[in-house]
Design a protein around this motif. Structure first.
Motif, PDB file in Angstrom:
ATOM      1  N   LEU A 167      90.815   6.535 -19.130  1.00  0.00           N
ATOM      2  CA  LEU A 167      90.620   5.090 -19.110  1.00  0.00           C
ATOM      3  C   LEU A 167      89.546   4.744 -18.083  1.00  0.00           C
ATOM      4  CD1 LEU A 167      91.799   2.335 -20.141  1.00  0.00           C
ATOM      5  CD2 LEU A 167      93.248   2.353 -18.110  1.00  0.00           C
ATOM      6  N   HIS A 168      88.652   3.822 -18.468  1.00  0.00           N
ATOM      7  CA  HIS A 168      87.646   3.384 -17.510  1.00  0.00           C
ATOM      8  C   HIS A 168      88.321   2.695 -16.330  1.00  0.00           C
ATOM      9  CE1 HIS A 168      84.635   4.281 -20.550  1.00  0.00           C
ATOM     10  NE2 HIS A 168      83.706   4.035 -19.647  1.00  0.00           N
ATOM     11  N   ARG A 169      87.760   2.891 -15.145  1.00  0.00           N
ATOM     12  CA  ARG A 169      88.297   2.248 -13.951  1.00  0.00           C
ATOM     13  C   ARG A 169      87.148   1.684 -13.122  1.00  0.00           C
ATOM     14  NH1 ARG A 169      91.134   6.699 -10.186  1.00  0.00           N
ATOM     15  NH2 ARG A 169      92.710   6.348 -11.782  1.00  0.00           N
ATOM     16  N   ALA A 170      87.470   0.678 -12.331  1.00  0.00           N
ATOM     17  CA  ALA A 170      86.463   0.055 -11.467  1.00  0.00           C
ATOM     18  C   ALA A 170      87.137  -0.435 -10.197  1.00  0.00           C
ATOM     19  CB  ALA A 170      85.780  -1.102 -12.191  1.00  0.00           C
ATOM     20  N   GLN A 171      86.441  -0.258  -9.088  1.00  0.00           N
ATOM     21  CA  GLN A 171      86.903  -0.777  -7.794  1.00  0.00           C
ATOM     22  C   GLN A 171      85.803  -1.701  -7.286  1.00  0.00           C
ATOM     23  OE1 GLN A 171      87.128   1.721  -4.134  1.00  0.00           O
ATOM     24  NE2 GLN A 171      89.318   1.330  -4.217  1.00  0.00           N
ATOM     25  N   TYR A 252      86.776  -3.528 -23.732  1.00  0.00           N
ATOM     26  CA  TYR A 252      87.684  -2.387 -23.692  1.00  0.00           C
ATOM     27  C   TYR A 252      88.492  -2.478 -22.392  1.00  0.00           C
ATOM     28  CZ  TYR A 252      83.778  -0.602 -20.860  1.00  0.00           C
ATOM     29  OH  TYR A 252      82.777  -0.465 -19.927  1.00  0.00           O
ATOM     30  N   PRO A 253      89.705  -1.917 -22.361  1.00  0.00           N
ATOM     31  CA  PRO A 253      90.541  -2.030 -21.159  1.00  0.00           C
ATOM     32  C   PRO A 253      89.963  -1.233 -19.994  1.00  0.00           C
ATOM     33  CG  PRO A 253      91.611  -0.658 -22.808  1.00  0.00           C
ATOM     34  CD  PRO A 253      90.406  -1.232 -23.463  1.00  0.00           C
ATOM     35  N   ILE A 254      90.081  -1.837 -18.804  1.00  0.00           N
ATOM     36  CA  ILE A 254      89.593  -1.210 -17.580  1.00  0.00           C
ATOM     37  C   ILE A 254      90.708  -1.233 -16.537  1.00  0.00           C
ATOM     38  CG2 ILE A 254      87.961  -1.402 -15.653  1.00  0.00           C
ATOM     39  CD1 ILE A 254      85.972  -2.642 -17.601  1.00  0.00           C
ATOM     40  N   ASP A 255      90.963  -0.092 -15.915  1.00  0.00           N
ATOM     41  CA  ASP A 255      91.893  -0.006 -14.796  1.00  0.00           C
ATOM     42  C   ASP A 255      91.163  -0.592 -13.593  1.00  0.00           C
ATOM     43  OD1 ASP A 255      93.603   0.631 -12.761  1.00  0.00           O
ATOM     44  OD2 ASP A 255      93.800   2.749 -13.272  1.00  0.00           O
ATOM     45  N   TRP A 256      91.491  -1.837 -13.285  1.00  0.00           N
ATOM     46  CA  TRP A 256      90.712  -2.635 -12.344  1.00  0.00           C
ATOM     47  C   TRP A 256      91.406  -2.734 -10.992  1.00  0.00           C
ATOM     48  CZ3 TRP A 256      86.183  -5.524 -12.240  1.00  0.00           C
ATOM     49  CH2 TRP A 256      86.119  -6.538 -11.304  1.00  0.00           C
ATOM     50  N   HIS A 257      90.669  -2.468  -9.937  1.00  0.00           N
ATOM     51  CA  HIS A 257      91.183  -2.628  -8.578  1.00  0.00           C
ATOM     52  C   HIS A 257      90.218  -3.514  -7.796  1.00  0.00           C
ATOM     53  CE1 HIS A 257      92.116  -0.774  -4.373  1.00  0.00           C
ATOM     54  NE2 HIS A 257      92.795  -1.897  -4.565  1.00  0.00           N
ATOM     55  N   GLY A 258      90.686  -4.699  -7.432  1.00  0.00           N
ATOM     56  CA  GLY A 258      89.872  -5.612  -6.661  1.00  0.00           C
ATOM     57  C   GLY A 258      90.372  -5.747  -5.234  1.00  0.00           C
TER      58      GLY A 258
END
Length: 315
Positions: A167-171, A252-258
């Protein structure tokens, strides 16, 4: 010149721990690091989805052998650092926390990126080679200069990449404003359709640019999103939120961490609110009386807005 270096971004958390004698806890970089022999505050990178409060406790234990508890937020700052031997230049958003020591035994770490942990008086620390962010956090003038790129590379504040689970992820690090005017009104924005939290009231602000300080970014975002010119007053806090399958305009779903810092801002001469970033994540903005803000249902506020209002004691 370092034009060939790959740009990277990261978020990190650090501890300012003092003992009853007023000494500060520092760790020394080993020969395995990019700055051998240089001292810094204990701490390190925030893992994806990790609350920075947990990061600073975990990293301090790993680097010093001491168990600490977070007692407050001291500062948020950013810097760029080039590491030619690794082929990268790194922008780091650094969260600096005050901590108290709960126990443990100070120990050294052979063969790791930091090899010594010691208590130093401020006078002793001033004569050490210190990382610039450490000298700044402690209010000291002595610092070992980091190698920096001459110009900030072009790198987005939001960057999604495939994670270990596919899964795509972003911080992402961002700064937001509790912006008020002399009429006791709060400046709010509304999230545009197609973005997470669409239709909810949000705070002006957003992701910081590569090489940009959070406060500078926030004042820039205030102008871009609302046309208002503000004055930074104080850092109110930091919030961390993870959405394991956020769905936005990417499709598309992104495992997002803000990780978001929020500040108190004063707009002394408010003007007509104009959303200048047309077609972006902000559909509208307005000045709203604080009494009306406190009556808004929680489901009409973004999570960071609710947390920031609480930190500012406005709810």
């Amino acid at each position: 010149m370092t034009p060939a270096l790959e740009p990277l971004r990261r978020i990190a958390a650090y501890a300012v721990a003092t003992d009853p004698d007023g000494r500060v806890l520092l760790v020394r970089a080993s020969s395995r690091s990019g700055t051998p022999g240089v001292w810094s505050l204990p701490g390190g990178a925030v893992d994806h989805g990790e609350d920075p409060n947990h990061t600073v406790v975990r990293e301090t234990a790993a680097e010093t052998g001491l168990s600490v508890a977070v007692t407050g937020l001291r500062d948020v700052l950013a810097d760029m650092r080039s590491l030619p031997h690794r082929g990268v230049t790194i922008h780091t958003d650094r969260l600096v926390y005050e901590v108290s020591v709960r126990g443990g035994t100070l120990c050294d770490r052979a063969g790791r990126s930091t090899d010594l942990a010691r208590w130093h008086t401020p006078q002793e620390a001033e004569h050490l080679k210190l990382r610039p962010f450490t000298a700044s956090a402690l209010g000291l003038g002595a610092a070992s200069a980091d190698l920096r790129p001459e110009e900030a590379p072009d790198f987005p504040s939001f960057y999604a990449y495939p994670g270990p689970d596919g899964l795509h992820r972003a911080q992402r690090f961002a700064a937001y404003a509790i912006a008020t005017d002399p009429g006791n009104r709060l400046l709010l924005t509304r999230i545009a359709p197609g973005y997470p939290g669409a239709g909810c009231w949000h705070l002006p602000g957003g992701g910081t640019d590569y090489g940009e300080q959070p406060g500078t970014a926030l004042i820039r975002e205030l102008v871009e999103e609302t046309g208002q010119i503000g004055r930074l007053v104080e850092l109110l806090g930091v919030a961390s939120h993870r959405d394991a399958a956020s769905l936005g305009p990417e499709g598309y779903p992104i495992d997002w961490h803000g990780v978001r810092a929020f500040y108190r801002v004063v707009v002394e001469s408010p003007t007509e609110v104009i959303v200048k970033d047309v077609g972006g994540s902000t559909s509208e903005a307005c000045w709203m009386p604080l009494a009306q803000v406190t009556e808004l249902p929680v489901n009409q506020l973004t999570e960071v807005t609710a947390e920031a209002l609480k930190a500012a004691r406005l709810t």
